[in-house]
Design an enzyme around this catalytic site. Structure first.
Site, PDB file in Angstrom:
ATOM      1  N   LEU A  39      11.017   6.699 -21.810  1.00 57.75           N
ATOM      2  CA  LEU A  39      11.027   7.666 -20.840  1.00 57.75           C
ATOM      3  C   LEU A  39       9.811   8.432 -20.651  1.00 57.75           C
ATOM      4  O   LEU A  39       9.311   8.765 -22.052  1.00 57.75           O
ATOM      5  CB  LEU A  39      12.298   8.500 -21.264  1.00 57.75           C
ATOM      6  CG  LEU A  39      13.689   8.168 -20.635  1.00 57.75           C
ATOM      7  CD1 LEU A  39      14.781   8.926 -21.081  1.00 57.75           C
ATOM      8  CD2 LEU A  39      13.553   8.113 -19.119  1.00 57.75           C
ATOM      9  N   ASP A  40       9.314   8.996 -19.719  1.00 57.03           N
ATOM     10  CA  ASP A  40       7.867   9.634 -20.004  1.00 57.03           C
ATOM     11  C   ASP A  40       8.321  11.147 -20.585  1.00 57.03           C
ATOM     12  O   ASP A  40       9.662  11.572 -20.793  1.00 57.03           O
ATOM     13  CB  ASP A  40       7.763  10.055 -18.559  1.00 57.03           C
ATOM     14  CG  ASP A  40       6.959   8.953 -17.613  1.00 57.03           C
ATOM     15  OD1 ASP A  40       6.199   8.142 -18.366  1.00 57.03           O
ATOM     16  OD2 ASP A  40       7.280   9.075 -16.526  1.00 57.03           O
ATOM     17  N   HIS A  41       7.573  11.819 -21.287  1.00 52.97           N
ATOM     18  CA  HIS A  41       7.689  12.849 -22.019  1.00 52.97           C
ATOM     19  C   HIS A  41       8.350  14.035 -21.151  1.00 52.97           C
ATOM     20  O   HIS A  41       8.966  14.914 -21.614  1.00 52.97           O
ATOM     21  CB  HIS A  41       6.203  13.597 -22.515  1.00 52.97           C
ATOM     22  CG  HIS A  41       5.378  14.333 -21.651  1.00 52.97           C
ATOM     23  ND1 HIS A  41       4.563  13.556 -20.677  1.00 52.97           N
ATOM     24  CD2 HIS A  41       5.273  15.211 -21.774  1.00 52.97           C
ATOM     25  CE1 HIS A  41       4.000  14.735 -19.966  1.00 52.97           C
ATOM     26  NE2 HIS A  41       4.546  15.530 -20.520  1.00 52.97           N
ATOM     27  N   SER A  43      10.533  13.296 -18.756  1.00 51.78           N
ATOM     28  CA  SER A  43      11.844  12.957 -18.569  1.00 51.78           C
ATOM     29  C   SER A  43      12.910  13.170 -19.686  1.00 51.78           C
ATOM     30  O   SER A  43      12.474  13.294 -20.517  1.00 51.78           O
ATOM     31  CB  SER A  43      11.842  11.465 -17.777  1.00 51.78           C
ATOM     32  OG  SER A  43      11.000  11.209 -16.655  1.00 51.78           O
ATOM     33  N   ARG A 139       6.599   5.503 -14.320  1.00 49.27           N
ATOM     34  CA  ARG A 139       6.858   6.586 -13.260  1.00 49.27           C
ATOM     35  C   ARG A 139       7.452   6.370 -11.910  1.00 49.27           C
ATOM     36  O   ARG A 139       7.349   6.939 -11.101  1.00 49.27           O
ATOM     37  CB  ARG A 139       5.641   7.530 -13.154  1.00 49.27           C
ATOM     38  CG  ARG A 139       5.196   8.057 -14.883  1.00 49.27           C
ATOM     39  CD  ARG A 139       3.937   8.944 -14.574  1.00 49.27           C
ATOM     40  NE  ARG A 139       4.577  10.066 -14.106  1.00 49.27           N
ATOM     41  CZ  ARG A 139       4.874  11.289 -14.689  1.00 49.27           C
ATOM     42  NH1 ARG A 139       5.312  11.290 -16.054  1.00 49.27           N
ATOM     43  NH2 ARG A 139       5.158  12.537 -14.143  1.00 49.27           N
TER      44      ARG A 139
END
Length: 179
Positions: A39-41, A43, A139
């Site tokens: 998970l992106d930072h 998110s 993303r």
């Protein structure tokens, strides 16, 4: 071993960072586990961690088409045309996406406040949608909602296959039964 973590906003999906940013090590004390996916930072939500390479592969390999469900707060009042486009699949710079399940929804009543809060603009409303994907590009949800004219402001993963966030507070973990 399988662990569910509700990854907070601003945390990297790794255990160390040479720049001193927040990492999974702050929340997961178990040794020898690694994230099955990312998970992106910026998110939030469900992240699965395991010490089982076979299980990690089953959860993350696109050939298994493991459904992942996200709640997205988007800029503007998302309309049916945008939802239909998401359901058909949209063209991104790295090719077309697979069709997604996309439904407008109310803001969840169980949702925790985000720190820092999502920007508020009195003249531009926001709306929420539930989006289920069966692929996992970088993303992807953010790029899909932007492609249909509704940029994502907040993104929370709530389900991966049969595993759900199910009331975990940000930063909390829970041991799960393996597949």
């Amino acid at each position: 071993m399988l662990i569910a973590l509700n990854k907070p906003y601003g945390v990297l999906c790794q255990f160390t960072d040479p720049e001193g940013r927040r990492t999974l090590a702050e929340f997961v004390r178990q040794k020898d586990v690694y994230a099955a996916g990312r998970l992106d930072h910026d998110s939030e939500g469900l992240l699965l961690l395991t010490d089982d390479g076979r299980l990690a592969h089953q959860l993350t390999d696109p050939r298994h088409k493991q459904a992942k469900t996200y709640l997205a707060q988007v800029d503007g009042e998302i309309d049916e045309a945008a939802l239909q486009a998401l359901r058909r699949g949209v063209q991104l710079n790295d090719g077309p996406t697979l069709p997604a399940e996309a439904v407008r929804t109310a803001e969840p009543d169980w949702l925790w406040p985000r720190d820092p809060p999502v920007r508020f603009r009195k003249s531009i409303p926001t709306s929420w949608l539930s989006l289920t994907l069966r692929e996992g590009r970088n993303r992807q949800v953010r790029r899909m909602t932007a492609a249909v004219g509704f940029p994502t402001l907040r993104l929370i993963r709530v389900r991966i296959g049969e595993y759900a966030l199910d009331g975990l507070a940000p930063g909390e973990t829970r041991h799960l039964p393996s597949l």
